[in-house]
Structures are given as structure tokens and as C-alpha cells.
Scaffold this active site. Structure first.
Site, PDB file in Angstrom:
ATOM      1  N   CYS A  32       0.839  -1.184   0.000  1.00  0.00           N
ATOM      2  CA  CYS A  32       0.000   0.000   0.000  1.00  0.00           C
ATOM      3  C   CYS A  32       0.875   1.235   0.000  1.00  0.00           C
ATOM      4  O   CYS A  32       2.074   1.174  -0.232  1.00  0.00           O
ATOM      5  CB  CYS A  32      -0.911  -0.003   1.232  1.00  0.00           C
ATOM      6  SG  CYS A  32      -1.927  -1.487   1.397  1.00  0.00           S
TER       7      CYS A  32
ATOM      8  N   LEU B 295      -3.972  -1.471  -1.474  1.00  0.00           N
ATOM      9  CA  LEU B 295      -3.989  -2.521  -2.478  1.00  0.00           C
ATOM     10  C   LEU B 295      -4.393  -3.779  -1.738  1.00  0.00           C
ATOM     11  O   LEU B 295      -3.619  -4.325  -0.948  1.00  0.00           O
ATOM     12  CB  LEU B 295      -2.613  -2.677  -3.133  1.00  0.00           C
ATOM     13  CG  LEU B 295      -2.490  -3.768  -4.205  1.00  0.00           C
ATOM     14  CD1 LEU B 295      -3.411  -3.473  -5.384  1.00  0.00           C
ATOM     15  CD2 LEU B 295      -1.048  -3.897  -4.685  1.00  0.00           C
TER      16      LEU B 295
ATOM     17  N   ASN C 182       2.177  -0.469   5.244  1.00  0.00           N
ATOM     18  CA  ASN C 182       2.520  -0.830   3.868  1.00  0.00           C
ATOM     19  C   ASN C 182       3.357  -2.106   3.920  1.00  0.00           C
ATOM     20  O   ASN C 182       4.441  -2.106   4.513  1.00  0.00           O
ATOM     21  CB  ASN C 182       3.328   0.305   3.214  1.00  0.00           C
ATOM     22  CG  ASN C 182       3.932  -0.096   1.882  1.00  0.00           C
ATOM     23  OD1 ASN C 182       3.395  -0.929   1.161  1.00  0.00           O
ATOM     24  ND2 ASN C 182       5.063   0.511   1.549  1.00  0.00           N
TER      25      ASN C 182
ATOM     26  N   ASP D  62      -3.603  -9.169   8.337  1.00  0.00           N
ATOM     27  CA  ASP D  62      -2.307  -9.114   9.012  1.00  0.00           C
ATOM     28  C   ASP D  62      -2.073  -7.749   9.647  1.00  0.00           C
ATOM     29  O   ASP D  62      -1.306  -7.622  10.607  1.00  0.00           O
ATOM     30  CB  ASP D  62      -1.167  -9.461   8.048  1.00  0.00           C
ATOM     31  CG  ASP D  62      -1.110  -8.556   6.830  1.00  0.00           C
ATOM     32  OD1 ASP D  62      -2.144  -8.002   6.439  1.00  0.00           O
ATOM     33  OD2 ASP D  62      -0.008  -8.415   6.255  1.00  0.00           O
TER      34      ASP D  62
ATOM     35  N   SER E 244       9.484 -12.800  -6.605  1.00  0.00           N
ATOM     36  CA  SER E 244      10.691 -12.532  -7.384  1.00  0.00           C
ATOM     37  C   SER E 244      11.888 -13.238  -6.756  1.00  0.00           C
ATOM     38  O   SER E 244      11.808 -13.753  -5.637  1.00  0.00           O
ATOM     39  CB  SER E 244      10.966 -11.022  -7.447  1.00  0.00           C
ATOM     40  OG  SER E 244      11.632 -10.582  -6.272  1.00  0.00           O
TER      41      SER E 244
END
Length: 643
Positions: A2, A51, A75, A100, A363
Site C-alpha cells: 500500500c 492494495l 505498507n 495481518d 521474485s
């Protein structure tokens, strides 16, 4: 994943300007298009863009505890939140969501500042405790998530996930810091904890900041640092087995999601390791994406296809032209301060591609630092063996003289560049490694700067960044020392910055299993001989993956994620780069020697030398200055700072 922003009055309970905080939140819309809200109370404003990934329906922020006395904006992700919930419930805390985020407020109530020790994840959060009149700020251990802040002269603490959020405040400092210009031209980014603007800071990775109203502004407090003890007593076979288990656990934690999840698959060892592990944990095909280039020297898609075929992933590939330089002008706005890693272009594109299919992508970032994968590590170890043969007092004058008189041979493979080798022998280990990773080396930077700017620097050298970290490394092992230096600088300042801005520009969350702090701690306990053996980097990782990945993926030469700058600057970008380097923005800045800038262009475009990396670095600085507008030219800013 976020965006957060806000303000806190450290002196009183003055009303916070709602219009300013609103702009701070809105300018980060790309970080959280699924929702946004702001909490105001006297002297406090906490803003959030969301998000939605976990508890999509209920995890809205700002989020409060049961009685509303503790509120947080956050975030990132706390990957072990499901393990912490039962422990906190047993202590009497009541949860209203399955998010969370809510773990943070209850963990603060239960453990105070030590709550961060319990979190396993990537995070930057700000928590306000009204009863204690305390604002608590934390950033994750490896700096995956960013956090910018400034304390204004009137006592107002202003913060955000991106620098552009802070710049919405009319009183935000805009004086360029000369030392950070020097650091940028050495490293290609401004390393933590400073930014390009004097007085505007980044919270260091693994640090917290506790502000109490009416008290002096505190120093940040470190709660974690990687320690290369190298003292684990373990056989290679046992290390391979344990690595496989640890990697599996790290990946499993990062596959928790209520939205579509996939992975980047470059065809390199690290991303292939993540995808192979994901495939073993998933009952459905893993969604994988690769970015290809029409230039074969930059294209790895055939190796990605090997892994995708082996694990029957839902694989999609997009090929971009090797002359895809349309993002050049957009990068300055994306990164907010000078940033010169040209791989930001393909990273932006692969994030754009991934977002068409998934909201979360795993990733392989962080593998080179922890496993010993960079080619420069092996070269440094070779040089270290040579340096060990003679004391510095002998090497510095002897090889310094040879390095000064020997002709330059940039065209030759590095082991055959005697001038480079002689110069490396004349330095100590930290200085030699700093020189290796520098985009413009010391003499080049000095020549680039104007006489006035050299006076402004007063002898400051960006080498001091590495000296400061080396003093805290706690190891004299040749490999461990440079791994530590890269972890504290390049990983955070370059890699994590690149991925965060490129992914969030597309509202994509990227998770990095190889940066799990428990995995990093364990790897740091292993002897360096398990990481680099002879000319083979990532030795342990490759041995552990031999049953899972093709030999050609594991043992082919490392390619990297690059763009053809040298060709661009002699071809399609020839006029643009010359206009940038010799134009009014840089000449009016008073920072550079215009004759040196012209010489860089002339020598590169004639084919005499490859100056593409320095030219790109200057070009990105010019783009940054243009973004600031006419009222923020460095000449005036530096003059103001000198006064």
C-alpha cells in the site's frame, strides 16, 4: 502492499491541514487503488492507500484496536500473522478482522517497541497510541518497503511511502545536499539514510523511530542487522537439505493471498529456484511471466521457457524492442530523486506485464547478495589473494605508480586490464570494492564537477558510505565483508528501490522469498566456502537445485537484466543525450564542468570510449532537475545552503 502518509505534531495538538494530507494521499493513488482513508485527530493525521491482498473485505486502514486508542497505517505484509493471532488471542486480545494489519496494533499493545522482533515480513508502518501520546514507526529488516520523513522547523513530522508525498507539503526542504550528489554519481542512487534533499530522510532498514509529544526528536533505533558469523558446523550435504527446507518455508509464507498470485521468471538461477519451489507447493499451475528482448545478447527467454516447461507453468512472455527507451523521461517522476539503474526500464515493463494476470508476484531478488552470486565477488576474492601477499604500505606506492602510467584498456576483459588491476592493488579492501561498484570513479567524479562544486564538497568522498558500513560489519572475511556492504547499500538503495517503484506504479505487489530475514541470518552463519568455490558463485544454491532445474539454467554465465545503452547513445538517443549533457539545465546548475560533459559525448559517440554508464547517470540527474522546475535549480539551492 500500500501507500502511507501523514503528519504528527511533536510539540502540541495543532490541527493538521486536511488539504495537504489529502494531496499527500492522492499522489500515491497508484500504490493503493482499492481504497483510501485518512484518520484525523488533534495533532495527528494518518493516511492510507490500499492494495487489497489479504482480508479483501475487512482489512481497511487506518485500522484500530478494540477501544480506538491505537491506530495504524501499514505498507507491506506480515507473513507470519497467522502464527501470532492465537498467541495474542490467548493474551486477551480480540480480533475484528482476518487481516495481518490488525496483528500490528495488538502486538504493540502486548510487546511495545519489541513487537517488530516478532514480525516476519516486509513492512513500513506508523502507529499512533493516544494513551501513551506516542507515534511508533518501523521499517522491515532488509528495507523492502520504503519510508521517507522530515521534521519541519515548526516541529511537524511529515512522512510517506514515496518522496513525492512529502513534497506536497509547502514547507518541505528542497535544498539539494551536495554530499548526496557525490554519492549519487558514485553509486547511481542516494544511499540510506539520506535523500537528495537536505533534512529529508529515509528510515534505515531494520530501524524503528519512537516519537513522544513534547520530547526531543529521537535518533532511530536498530532492532536487526545481518551478522556474518560464518561459524555453522554443517556438511555440504546437510546444508543443501536445510536450504531446500528453508526456501520451501519462505516461499510458502509468501504464497498466502486472496488475489491472483504468480512469479517473475527471468531464466536466471534465483527466479527459477522460486518458481520450482512454488510448483512443489501448489496444486495449480504457477502463473509465470518473462520479458524478452529482440536483441539476443539481452534475451533470456529460452532459459525461462525450460523452467516453465519442466513445471508446466501458465507461462506468458512479452518481447520488447531493444530500443524501448520511451520511459526515459518517465523515470525521474517515478523515482522522485536521482536514480541511475537503467534496468529500471525492463523492470517497469515486466511489472506492467505481470499486472495483466496477477496482483502479487514473487521474485528472486536478494539471492546474489546472500548466496554470493555477483561476478564481481569472484574478481574481488582473486584481488584479495594478491593484496594479502603484500602489505598496503608496499602496495600503495608501487601499484599506484604502475596504475598511473599503464595505458587504459577498457576494451579488454577485466582480468587483462592491467591498469585496473594495478589500481586495485594500490587500495585497501573496502576502497577497492567501492571502486569496483562505482559508476564514476573518484578521479572521474572530480573531473566532472565544477570547481565551485568541488569547494562545496570540501573533500567529501562517497567512499565514506562504505567505510561507515564496513566499520560495523563485524567480519574480516573477504567475501562476507562485501556481501555485508552490498546488503546495506546496493540491495536496499538500488534493487529494492527499483522494484518497489516499478511494481507500485502498476499496483503490483512483489514479494521476495530470498530476502526472508531468517533465511538471510542462516546463510550468514555458513562458511564462505559454501557460497563461492573457485569460479562458481552461488555454489550451495546451485548444488541444492540440481535435482530441480536444468543444468543449463544453473551453470550458464550470468546475463543480468540490462538495456543497450552504448548503442542507444550512438544511435536513436544520440541527439537526446547530447542535448541533456550540454543543455541549459546542467550548465545553469553550476555543478558540472561543461567541457567534461561535452568530451563524454564526443568520445562515446565517436566510438573512442564507452561512456554509456556515466552518460546515463548524468542524463538521469538532468531529468531529475527538470522535474524540479525552474524554482528548484541547484545553483540557487546550493547558494542558499552555503549561506
Amino acid at each position: 502492499m500500500c501507500g502511507i502518509a501523514g503528519m504528527f505534531d511533536t510539540r502540541d495538538r495543532r490541527d493538521i491541514p486536511r488539504d495537504i494530507v489529502g494531496r499527500m494521499n492522492d499522489v500515491q493513488f497508484h500504490r493503493g487503488p482499492d481504497g483510501g482513508d485518512i484518520h484525523f485527530e488533534p495533532g495527528v493525521a494518518l493516511a492510507h492507500r490500499r492494495l487489497a491482498i489479504i482480508d479483501v473485505g475487512g482489512g481497511h486502514q487506518p485500522l484500530f484496536n478494540e477501544d480506538g486508542s491505537v491506530v495504524v497505517v501499514f505498507n507491506g505484509e506480515i507473513y507470519n500473522f497467522q502464527e501470532l493471532v492465537p498467541e495474542l488471542e490467548a493474551a486477551g486480545h480480540r480480533f475484528a478482522t482476518h487481516s495481518d494489519t490488525e496483528v500490528i496494533v495488538h502486538a504493540w499493545e502486548q510487546w511495545g517497541e519489541a513487537c517488530v522482533q516478532r514480525f516476519r515480513g516486509m513492512f513500513a508502518f506508523v502507529l499512533w497510541d493516544r494513551n501513551r501520546q506516542t507515534l511508533f514507526v518501523a521499517r522491515d529488516r532488509l528495507g523492502v518497503k520504503p519510508f521517507f520523513y522530515a521534521l519541519l522547523p515548526d516541529g511537524m513530522f511529515v512522512f510517506g511511502s514515496e518522496l513525492k508525498a512529502l513534497m506536497q507539503h509547502p514547507q518541505m526542504p528542497r535544498t539539494i545536499e551536495p554530499q548526496c550528489v557525490e554519492e549519487y554519481f558514485a553509486l547511481g542512487y542516494v544511499p540510506e539514510p539520506r535523500t537528495i534533499y537536505r533534512g529529508v530522510m529515509k528510515l534505515d532498514a531494520g530501524h524503528t523511530l519512537t516519537l513522544r509529544r513534547g520530547e526531543p526528536f529521537p535518533a532511530s533505533r536498530e532492532y536487526w542487522d545481518v551478522r556474518f558469523t560464518l561459524d555453522a558446523k554443517i556438511s555440504a550435504a546437510d546444508a543443501e537439505a536445510e536450504l531446500t527446507a528453508r526456501l520451501r518455508e519462505s516461499v510458502r509464507l509468501r504464497m498466502i493471498s486472496e488475489v491472483p498470485l504468480g512469479a517473475f521468471l527471468s531464466g536466471g538461477v534465483d527466479s527459477s529456484a522460486v518458481v520450482a519451489t512454488m510448483a512443489g507447493l501448489s496444486s495449480n499451475p504457477v502463473i509465470t511471466c518473462s520479458m524478452g528482448f529482440d536483441d539476443p545478447s539481452f534475451n533470456e527467454t529460452e532459459f525461462a521457457a525450460m523452467v516453465a516447461q519442466r513445471y508446466a507453468t501458465d507461462h506468458f512472455v512479452e518481447t520488447v524492442a531493444s530500443d524501448d527507451f520511451s520511459l526515459v523521461d518517465a523515470l525521474a517522476a517515478l523515482y522522485d530523486e536521482p536514480y541511475a539503474d537503467s534496468s529500471a526500464i525492463p523492470t517497469y515493463r515486466v511489472c506492467q506485464l505481470a499486472r495483466t494476470r496477477v496482483t502479487v508476484a514473487l521474485s528472486g531478488d536478494g539471492g546474489d547478495e546472500s548466496f554470493g552470486g555477483y561476478r564481481r565477488y569472484r574478481m574481488h576474492l582473486m584481488e584479495e589473494r594478491m593484496r594479502d601477499a603484500l602489505p598496503l604500505g608496499v602496495r600503495r606506492p608501487l601499484f599506484g605508480l604502475l596504475g598511473s602510467v599503464y595505458p587504459k584498456a577498457d576494451w579488454a576483459p577485466r582480468p587483462l586490464r592491467a591498469k585496473t588491476t594495478f589500481q586495485a592493488m594500490a587500495r585497501d579492501s573496502v576502497e577497492a570494492y567501492f571502486n569496483t561498484v562505482s559508476i564514476l570513479r573518484g578521479a572521474q567524479r572530480s573531473q566532472l564537477y565544477s570547481a565551485g562544486f568541488r569547494r562545496e564538497l570540501a573533500g567529501y568522498n562517497a567512499l565514506e558510505v562504505f567505510r561507515r558500513h564496513a566499520a560495523r560489519a563485524g567480519t574480516d572475511d573477504a567475501l562476507a565483508l562485501i556481501q555485508y556492504l552490498d546488503t546495506k547499500t546496493y540491495l536496499i538503495g538500488d534493487i529494492n528501490t527499483k522494484v518497489d517503484r516499478a511494481s507500485m506504479a502498476h499496483s503490483l505487489e512483489v514479494r521476495e522469498p530470498l530476502m526472508d530475514h531468517e533465511l538471510v541470518d542462516w546463510l550468514a552463519s555458513l562458511p564462505s566456502s559454501l557460497k563461492v568455490q573457485g569460479n562458481e558463485g552461488k555454489w550451495l544454491l546451485k548444488k541444492a537445485l540440481e535435482p530441480q532445474l536444468p543444468h543449463d539454467v544453473l551453470y550458464r554465465p550470468k546475463m543480468g537484466f540490462a538495456v543497450p545503452l552504448a548503442r542507444w547513445f550512438r544511435g536513436p538517443l544520440k541527439d537526446r543525450v547530447r542535448a541533456a549533457l550540454t543543455g541549459p539545465v546542467l550548465s545553469d546548475s553550476g555543478l558540472f564542468d561543461p567541457d567534461v560533459l561535452k568530451r563524454l559525448c564526443d568520445e562515446h559517440q565517436s566510438g573512442l570510449h564507452d561512456h554509456s554508464a556515466p552518460m546515463w547517470t548524468v542524463m538521469m540527474f538532468e531529468a531529475f532537475l527538470r522535474q524540479q522546475g525552474a524554482d528548484a535549480r541547484p545553483r540557487a539551492l546550493l547558494a542558499a545552503s552555503a549561506a
